[in-house]
Design a protein around this motif. Structure first.
Motif, PDB file in Angstrom:
ATOM      1  N   VAL A 136       0.841  -1.199   0.000  1.00 58.85           N
ATOM      2  CA  VAL A 136       0.000   0.000   0.000  1.00 58.85           C
ATOM      3  C   VAL A 136       0.873   1.244   0.000  1.00 58.85           C
ATOM      4  O   VAL A 136       0.606   2.220  -0.708  1.00 58.85           O
ATOM      5  CB  VAL A 136      -0.972  -0.028   1.205  1.00 58.85           C
ATOM      6  N   LEU A 137       1.937   1.221   0.808  1.00 60.89           N
ATOM      7  CA  LEU A 137       2.848   2.370   0.870  1.00 60.89           C
ATOM      8  C   LEU A 137       3.512   2.589  -0.500  1.00 60.89           C
ATOM      9  O   LEU A 137       3.629   3.721  -0.962  1.00 60.89           O
ATOM     10  CB  LEU A 137       3.885   2.155   1.960  1.00 60.89           C
ATOM     11  N   MET A 138       3.928   1.522  -1.152  1.00 59.38           N
ATOM     12  CA  MET A 138       4.576   1.639  -2.461  1.00 59.38           C
ATOM     13  C   MET A 138       3.580   2.157  -3.514  1.00 59.38           C
ATOM     14  O   MET A 138       3.925   3.006  -4.343  1.00 59.38           O
ATOM     15  CB  MET A 138       5.156   0.292  -2.880  1.00 59.38           C
ATOM     16  N   ILE A 139       2.335   1.660  -3.472  1.00 59.15           N
ATOM     17  CA  ILE A 139       1.319   2.134  -4.408  1.00 59.15           C
ATOM     18  C   ILE A 139       1.020   3.603  -4.152  1.00 59.15           C
ATOM     19  O   ILE A 139       0.893   4.396  -5.095  1.00 59.15           O
ATOM     20  CB  ILE A 139       0.047   1.267  -4.302  1.00 59.15           C
ATOM     21  N   THR A 140       0.961   3.991  -2.887  1.00 60.20           N
ATOM     22  CA  THR A 140       0.713   5.391  -2.537  1.00 60.20           C
ATOM     23  C   THR A 140       1.839   6.277  -3.049  1.00 60.20           C
ATOM     24  O   THR A 140       1.602   7.364  -3.592  1.00 60.20           O
ATOM     25  CB  THR A 140       0.557   5.531  -1.009  1.00 60.20           C
ATOM     26  N   ILE A 141       3.056   5.825  -2.909  1.00 60.66           N
ATOM     27  CA  ILE A 141       4.217   6.600  -3.371  1.00 60.66           C
ATOM     28  C   ILE A 141       4.175   6.729  -4.899  1.00 60.66           C
ATOM     29  O   ILE A 141       4.380   7.814  -5.458  1.00 60.66           O
ATOM     30  CB  ILE A 141       5.534   5.957  -2.890  1.00 60.66           C
ATOM     31  N   VAL A 142       3.868   5.602  -5.574  1.00 69.08           N
ATOM     32  CA  VAL A 142       3.842   5.645  -7.039  1.00 69.08           C
ATOM     33  C   VAL A 142       2.720   6.554  -7.522  1.00 69.08           C
ATOM     34  O   VAL A 142       2.898   7.366  -8.434  1.00 69.08           O
ATOM     35  CB  VAL A 142       3.682   4.212  -7.615  1.00 69.08           C
ATOM     36  N   VAL A 143       1.539   6.445  -6.912  1.00 71.42           N
ATOM     37  CA  VAL A 143       0.419   7.297  -7.303  1.00 71.42           C
ATOM     38  C   VAL A 143       0.743   8.755  -7.007  1.00 71.42           C
ATOM     39  O   VAL A 143       0.447   9.645  -7.813  1.00 71.42           O
ATOM     40  CB  VAL A 143      -0.883   6.839  -6.598  1.00 71.42           C
TER      41      VAL A 143
END
Length: 121
Positions: free
Chosen positions: A7-14
């Motif tokens: 979730v943290l990685m997806i949040t960073i990418v988004v």
């Protein structure tokens, strides 16, 4: 991988993708704004060129008028010079030693044969 990490990685990418899209969108807007300014400037320069061309044509007409006026001044200068010469001649006759006198015609004398004839000799 744990769910929190994903979730943290997806949040960073988004977040990075959203920031990148925002920056790209702002750059396009600035380019469009700059392009509009260039179009307005081009229109103003075109108008200025037309004004300069009209002014240049007016100057050409003015040059022709000045040339014609210069020719008239040359003619007038020659006339004034001729008038001065004629006046100088008249003054010269008036100031001559014998002066200016009105002469009344004298009848021919008897000693003088007909005027215009000479004695042969």
């Amino acid at each position: 991988m744990e769910v929190d990490t994903v979730v943290l990685m997806i949040t960073i990418v988004v977040s990075v993708l959203g920031s990148t899209l925002t920056v790209v969108t702002l750059m396009f807007r600035q380019f469009n704004h700059f392009d509009n300014k260039l179009d307005k400037l081009d229109t103003r320069v075109t108008g200025l060129e037309a004004s300069v061309s009209a002014l240049d044509a007016g100057v050409g007409g003015l040059d022709a008028k000045v040339t014609a006026l210069d020719a008239k001044f040359d003619v007038m200068a020659r006339d004034v010079s001729d008038t001065r010469e004629r006046l100088a001649r008249v003054e010269g006759h008036l100031m001559a030693p014998e002066g200016f006198t009105l002469r009344t015609p004298q009848p021919p004398t008897t000693e003088d044969p007909e005027p215009g004839h000479r004695e042969a000799g």
